[in-house]
Design an enzyme around this catalytic site. Structure first.
Site, PDB file in Angstrom:
ATOM      1  N   ASP A  81      41.413  35.752  39.388  1.00  0.00           N
ATOM      2  CA  ASP A  81      40.859  37.152  39.066  1.00  0.00           C
ATOM      3  C   ASP A  81      41.000  38.089  40.313  1.00  0.00           C
ATOM      4  OD1 ASP A  81      38.975  38.294  36.497  1.00  0.00           O
ATOM      5  OD2 ASP A  81      38.377  39.222  38.494  1.00  0.00           O
ATOM      6  N   ASN A  89      42.937  50.464  37.245  1.00  0.00           N
ATOM      7  CA  ASN A  89      43.068  51.156  35.961  1.00  0.00           C
ATOM      8  C   ASN A  89      42.289  52.568  35.737  1.00  0.00           C
ATOM      9  OD1 ASN A  89      44.617  48.935  34.662  1.00  0.00           O
ATOM     10  ND2 ASN A  89      42.918  48.021  33.772  1.00  0.00           N
ATOM     11  N   HIS A  94      46.637  52.742  33.390  1.00  0.00           N
ATOM     12  CA  HIS A  94      46.973  51.269  32.914  1.00  0.00           C
ATOM     13  C   HIS A  94      48.547  50.769  33.236  1.00  0.00           C
ATOM     14  CE1 HIS A  94      43.154  50.343  30.930  1.00  0.00           C
ATOM     15  NE2 HIS A  94      43.228  51.743  30.645  1.00  0.00           N
ATOM     16  N   ASP A  98      49.355  47.372  34.871  1.00  0.00           N
ATOM     17  CA  ASP A  98      49.998  46.458  34.342  1.00  0.00           C
ATOM     18  C   ASP A  98      51.383  45.822  35.328  1.00  0.00           C
ATOM     19  OD1 ASP A  98      48.901  46.476  32.041  1.00  0.00           O
ATOM     20  OD2 ASP A  98      50.546  47.732  30.903  1.00  0.00           O
ATOM     21  N   GLU A 124      42.208  40.863  33.729  1.00  0.00           N
ATOM     22  CA  GLU A 124      42.860  40.733  35.165  1.00  0.00           C
ATOM     23  C   GLU A 124      42.877  39.311  35.328  1.00  0.00           C
ATOM     24  OE1 GLU A 124      38.711  41.875  35.860  1.00  0.00           O
ATOM     25  OE2 GLU A 124      40.376  42.349  34.283  1.00  0.00           O
TER      26      GLU A 124
END
Length: 205
Positions: A81, A89, A94, A98, A124
């Site tokens: 994680d 973000n 975003h 990504d 994530e």
């Protein structure tokens, strides 16, 4: 007629006409089968990472665990994680987030075997089901991925962006004997890594 009947039994219906020659019928069946396979693959995989979805992983884990019970195989599940990913973000958007996820997915893919099952857990978090692998060896793999992300961070608009990972590892049969129990044990180990400072890998106790 026999070809058409076989095609109908296979699920091909309104697009097949009695007027079609047999070779066209077969071609139509093949095309539809290919489209169905691609659609199934698209549903089974996360479009961003190319990894399995959680639902697909659960389906696969049933058979993997059944085999492990029969053959005495050890398997492990690790969760990785990204620490403080929400800030990425919120501060950068975003689209940048990504890019970070794709970068991490690429590193994971480079460091696991073809027989392992990589999964996008959501958000994530990523997971890997490792066959013929005990939790100690799985923790080594998780640590290698964590170190690789540190050594080779994603480059965003020409600038390397530091990324840190926390990881949790659990093994069968050491920490769990069922599919969901194995996932929960790995999640508890991940939570321990987060609570003890992040940027580290913990093994289920």
């Amino acid at each position: 007629e026999a070809v058409r009947d076989a095609a109908l039994q296979a699920g091909v219906d309104e697009l097949l006409s009695r007027a079609q020659p047999p070779d066209q019928v077969v071609s139509s069946v093949v095309r539809r089968a290919i489209r169905a396979r691609r659609l199934d693959e698209a549903v089974r995989r996360d479009p961003l990472s190319g990894f399995l979805t959680v639902g697909s992983l659960l389906d696969e884990m049933e058979s993997v665990l059944a085999y492990a019970r029969r053959e005495g195989e050890r398997i492990s599940f690790l969760i990785l994680d990204i620490d403080h990913f929400r800030r990425v973000n919120e501060q950068l958007g975003h689209q940048i987030g990504d890019q970070v996820l794709v970068h991490l997915a690429r590193i994971i893919k480079e460091r696991v075997r073809a027989s392992d099952l990589a999964v996008r857990m959501g958000g994530e978090a990523f997971g890997v089901l490792l066959r013929h692998c005990g939790p100690t060896d799985a923790a080594v793999i998780a640590e290698q991925i964590r170190a690789a992300v540190m050594a080779s961070p994603p480059v965003v608009e020409g600038t390397p962006m530091p990324v840190r990972l926390s990881g949790g590892v659990a093994g069968y049969p050491e920490h769990a004997i069922g599919m969901r129990e194995l996932l929960l044990a790995a999640e508890r180990a991940l939570r321990q890594a987060k609570e003890t400072g992040r940027d580290r890998v913990s093994v289920s106790g």
